[in-house]
Write an enzyme that holds these catalytic residues in place. Structure first.
Site, PDB file in Angstrom:
ATOM      1  N   PRO A 245       0.819  -1.210   0.000  1.00 43.20           N
ATOM      2  CG  PRO A 245      -0.190  -1.182   2.090  1.00 43.20           C
ATOM      3  CD  PRO A 245       0.599  -2.035   1.184  1.00 43.20           C
ATOM      4  N   GLY A 247       2.791   4.565   0.900  1.00 39.79           N
ATOM      5  CA  GLY A 247       3.391   5.085   2.131  1.00 39.79           C
ATOM      6  C   GLY A 247       4.084   4.060   2.985  1.00 39.79           C
ATOM      7  CD  GLU A 468     -20.797  10.864  17.564  1.00 40.63           C
ATOM      8  OE1 GLU A 468     -20.322   9.713  17.615  1.00 40.63           O
ATOM      9  OE2 GLU A 468     -21.070  11.439  16.499  1.00 40.63           O
TER      10      GLU A 468
HETATM   11  C1  NHX Z   1     -22.981  17.450   6.789  1.00 41.11           C
HETATM   12  N1  NHX Z   1     -22.056  15.871   8.363  1.00 41.11           N
HETATM   13  O1  NHX Z   1     -22.176  17.261   5.899  1.00 41.11           O
HETATM   14  C2  NHX Z   1     -22.568  17.231   8.216  1.00 41.11           C
HETATM   15  C3  NHX Z   1     -21.480  18.208   8.585  1.00 41.11           C
HETATM   16  C4  NHX Z   1     -24.389  12.663  14.562  1.00 41.11           C
HETATM   17  C5  NHX Z   1     -24.040  14.387  12.897  1.00 41.11           C
HETATM   18  N2  NHX Z   1     -24.211  17.776   6.534  1.00 41.11           N
HETATM   19  O2  NHX Z   1     -21.599   9.120  12.605  1.00 41.11           O
HETATM   20  O3  NHX Z   1     -20.930  13.920  11.102  1.00 41.11           O
HETATM   21  O4  NHX Z   1     -23.926  15.038   9.138  1.00 41.11           O
HETATM   22  O5  NHX Z   1     -20.662   8.864  14.943  1.00 41.11           O
HETATM   23  C6  NHX Z   1     -25.195  15.550   2.513  1.00 41.11           C
HETATM   24  C7  NHX Z   1     -26.216  15.243   3.388  1.00 41.11           C
HETATM   25  C8  NHX Z   1     -22.056  13.661   5.558  1.00 41.11           C
HETATM   26  C9  NHX Z   1     -23.883  15.233   2.844  1.00 41.11           C
HETATM   27  C10 NHX Z   1     -25.961  14.612   4.555  1.00 41.11           C
HETATM   28  C11 NHX Z   1     -22.306  14.289   4.359  1.00 41.11           C
HETATM   29  C12 NHX Z   1     -24.401  13.675   6.081  1.00 41.11           C
HETATM   30  C13 NHX Z   1     -20.625  11.221  12.199  1.00 41.11           C
HETATM   31  C14 NHX Z   1     -22.867  12.706   7.646  1.00 41.11           C
HETATM   32  C15 NHX Z   1     -22.235  12.714  13.325  1.00 41.11           C
HETATM   33  N3  NHX Z   1     -20.373   9.913  14.174  1.00 41.11           N
HETATM   34  N4  NHX Z   1     -22.323  12.771   9.875  1.00 41.11           N
HETATM   35  C16 NHX Z   1     -20.928   9.989  13.008  1.00 41.11           C
HETATM   36  C17 NHX Z   1     -21.668  13.015  10.978  1.00 41.11           C
HETATM   37  C18 NHX Z   1     -22.834  14.880   8.761  1.00 41.11           C
HETATM   38  C19 NHX Z   1     -23.117  13.375   6.393  1.00 41.11           C
HETATM   39  C20 NHX Z   1     -23.613  14.615   4.026  1.00 41.11           C
HETATM   40  C21 NHX Z   1     -24.659  14.314   4.891  1.00 41.11           C
HETATM   41  C22 NHX Z   1     -23.696  13.010  13.338  1.00 41.11           C
HETATM   42  C23 NHX Z   1     -21.891  12.020  12.069  1.00 41.11           C
HETATM   43  C24 NHX Z   1     -22.188  13.521   8.665  1.00 41.11           C
HETATM   44 ZN    ZN Z   2     -22.323   7.870  14.020  1.00 46.60          ZN
END
Ligand code: NHX
Ligand code: ZN
Length: 680
Positions: A245, A247, A468
């Site tokens: 892999p 690195g 969480e």
């Molecule tokens: C977002 N991220 O991108 C936000 C910042 C409880 C919030 N909207 O599982 O961070 O919500 O245990 C489009 C739509 C990523 C794009 C919805 C990209 C959702 C991490 C998921 C915490 N910890 N999830 C976790 C988390 C988020 C995500 C997206 C999206 C949770 C979780 C992302």
């Molecule tokens: Zn989660």
């Protein structure tokens, strides 16, 4: 070659005294100046232009003219009689240096409109002359050889100039080495000779990779004293392929070989063979091997060989990648073309051994495949020791601890951790880098940048905390889930919150372990549902992970009853045209339903566990909301001690090759238990 570099960095074009250094472009400039200058110099000697009127009034009517010669039907050259030109009348012209006394050089000229009117005018002007005084008029066609030549050459010169310019530009774009038209088919390999001391890496700098090092050392040894091996009838291998892999230190290993072996070392990248012209790749391979053979014994190293070594397609009419195949074919012939003992050994590195052409991997070409894997606990400790050398750390710093905190890290990641830690400590104006700086660096590399200032509403924060806490609770209560380190609701990278684990490094994973991990991954969504009766998009990453895992279980690992011990994994990677799945529509449906069943079961299990421990879940969530980061000790206080004990790794009996060449088991090595390998 070096002009290219200079061209792009004009400031380096000057030496210390401030005067520009000699540059090949000066010659071009000089030639241009000479060409332009020639245009203004008239080699015909001094000769003055006058008008018809002057000519007629002052010279013709005074009988001064000896003859007139019309050149190319548009220019009349006037020859003045010698004795007349010597008189005072022409003094001013003599002062100007107009030559006379020689019947071959005219003194004046004027431009005529057309030969017919000129003749008429001459006749008119001389109609009163006596017939002996009539000035003879000659005609001459003079060819301007030089001008003709220039007319011919100019377009060619311009074309060549443009051509050169384009090639140079392309050469500059191609990166190292710089190329011009004369070296387009030459290999771009960099040669590191023994005299050159610019490689300072040797095996001491390569930590971990013990097995790979043994193999590689042997190759160096082949070149140093080949008779030791050929004496017993063995043949020296032609090549070794470093696979692993990104690195993990494949290139570093090759560099160490270069530093260690006292033979010339040719280094190039697979993509260096690729050019936009047909046949160039093959020609470069040929050139490389020719050079190598001249310098034998030597080592040739081709980095990222997958750029040319990719399996040849089955459908040759299909492809625009004929050129790559030609290059590969040439490489195959060259590798098998010379006999074993010429002393050219080829090392190649790739992280995609599965896509390489089978012909390349057969014995006789790359006889050996050296797998360079991600470092394990002990190797990571060694790697840390190497990278910590230049870093100011406290005395008796615990490198074992760092190794434990970085499962799954590659050598490059570890180097990055060390550097990042030093930067973090410097930002805090510390005298030495401390443990916490390293932990911060690890978090930074695993999770991305901390975003403390992200705007989050109170209810969002609550959702995140409960999500969480769900992960934390379930992973704490399940036997095979990864041990929890901390839980945080501080946004970092893409995630708004995360439960951090220290994954146990294992070679194989049991069904129970997978199920427990899936269950704790679903714990976030389950907690949202139990706590609020509402769910959110936040579970995206969790669900993605779980779904992929479930499909892998069903279609790769034979872990579902209905599909059975069937595997659709293709370890050869030969399935180039994987438009159609290797199973029937019916099986596809079965796989879908089995995967769904697995996920559903684990979700129900997660709901059940959280329901039974709702009190603990609430407490953890509230604590998390208050503190933003909690550690495994906090979870332990709320849910009680984890009941499950971690297994230890078993030491192996390692046969060690001793100097006299006999194998013998090293008893010290066996008795010494491998340093604290227990995790958690
Ligand atoms: C977002 N991220 O991108 C936000 C910042 C409880 C919030 N909207 O599982 O961070 O919500 O245990 C489009 C739509 C990523 C794009 C919805 C990209 C959702 C991490 C998921 C915490 N910890 N999830 C976790 C988390 C988020 C995500 C997206 C999206 C949770 C979780 C992302
Ligand atoms: Zn989660």
């Amino acid at each position: 070659m070096s002009e290219n570099g200079k061209e792009q960095r004009p400031e380096q074009n000057r030496n210390s005294s401030g005067r520009p250094k000699f540059n090949i472009y000066w010659i071009y400039g000089l030639i241009a100046v000479v060409f332009i200058g020639i245009q203004f110099i008239d080699f015909g000697g001094d000769i003055k232009e006058i008008t018809w009127q002057e000519f007629e009034k002052n010279m013709l009517s005074a009988h001064d003219v000896s003859k007139v010669v019309v050149i190319n039907r548009d220019k009349a050259e006037i020859y003045i009689k010698e004795e007349k030109f010597a008189t005072d009348k022409y003094e001013q012209y003599r002062k100007k240096g107009i030559s006379y006394g020689n019947s071959n050089t005219p003194q004046f000229f004027f431009t005529i409109g057309s030969v017919e009117t000129f003749e008429k005018k001459m006749e008119e002007a001389q109609k009163n002359f006596e017939s002996t005084d009539i000035v003879p008029v000659g005609f001459e066609t003079r060819k301007d050889h030089f001008g003709d030549l220039l007319g011919w050459l100019m377009p060619i010169i311009i074309l060549v100039a443009i051509w050169l310019f384009i090639f140079r530009r392309m050469g500059a774009g191609g990166g190292a080495g710089g190329s011009n038209i004369f070296s387009i088919g030459k290999s771009k390999a960099k040669i590191f000779d023994k005299e050159e001391a610019n490689i300072k890496v040797n095996f001491k700098d390569v930590a971990g990779l013990e097995e790979a090092k043994v193999e590689i050392t042997e190759i160096v040894d082949f070149l140093k004293n080949p008779t030791k091996y050929t004496k017993l009838g063995g043949k020296i291998p032609k090549g070794a392929l470093l696979v692993g892999p990104p690195g993990t230190g494949k290139t570093l290993l090759a560099k160490a070989v270069a530093g260690e072996a006292n033979v010339p070392f040719f280094s190039m990248s697979g993509s260096d063979f690729v050019e936009m012209f047909v046949g160039v790749g093959a020609s470069r391979v040929r050139d490389l091997f020719q050079q190598a053979k001249q310098k034998a014994p030597c080592i040739v190293f081709i980095d990222e060989i997958d750029a040319i070594g990719r399996a040849r397609g089955r459908n040759p009419n299909f492809g625009s990648n004929d050129e790559r195949e030609n290059t590969l074919n040439q490489l195959l012939t060259e590798m098998d073309g010379f006999d074993t003992n010429t002393g050219v050994i080829i090392l190649a590195a790739t992280n995609r051994a599965d896509i390489l052409d089978a012909a390349l991997m057969r014995a006789g070409r790359f006889d050996r495949q050296i797998h360079v894997e991600l470092p394990d606990l002990l190797e990571r400790e060694d790697i840390f020791k190497v990278h910590l050398r230049p870093i100011a750390i406290d005395e008796n710093f615990d490198t074992t601890f760092l190794a434990k905190q970085t499962p799954g890290f590659s050598g490059a990641d570890i180097a990055n951790v060390c550097n990042e830690a030093a930067l973090i400590a410097a930002r805090k104006n510390k005298k030495a880098v401390q443990k916490q700086d390293f932990l911060d660096a690890i978090d930074r590399i695993v999770g991305g940048l901390e975003k403390k200032n992200k705007l989050i509403t109170q209810s969002e924060k609550k959702t995140i905390a409960y999500h969480e806490a769900g992960h934390a609770t379930i992973s704490w209560l399940l036997e095979y889930a990864h041990p929890l380190v901390k839980v945080t609701i501080v946004p970092r990278g893409q995630a708004l919150g995360a439960a951090w684990y220290l994954p146990k490094e294992r070679q194989i994973t049991t069904l129970e372990q997978i199920l427990d991990e899936m269950c704790s991954a679903l714990g976030g969504r389950a907690s949202e549902e139990i706590s609020f009766g509402k769910i959110s998009t936040g579970a995206l990453n969790d669900l993605e992970k779980v779904t992929k895992q479930a499909y892998a279980m069903v279609s790769y690992f034979g872990m579902s009853e209905k599909v059975g011990n069937i595997c659709f994994f293709d370890s050869q990677g030969r399935n180039e045209y994987s438009f159609n799945k290797p199973y029937s529509e019916k099986t596809a449906e079965l796989i879908d339903s089995e995967a769904k069943k697995l996920v559903d079961e684990q979700y129900k299990r997660a709901l059940k566990i959280l329901e039974e421990n709702k009190q603990g879940l609430m407490e953890i969530s509230e604590l998390l909301l208050e503190k933003e980061v909690i550690f495994s000790e906090d979870v332990e206080r709320i849910l009680g001690k984890r009941k499950f004990i971690e297994e230890e790794n078993v030491p192996r009996k390692i046969p060690v090759i001793v100097d006299n060449g006999e194998d013998k088991e090293n008893s010290e090595k066996i008795d010494e238990p491998i340093k604290d390998v227990k995790e958690n």
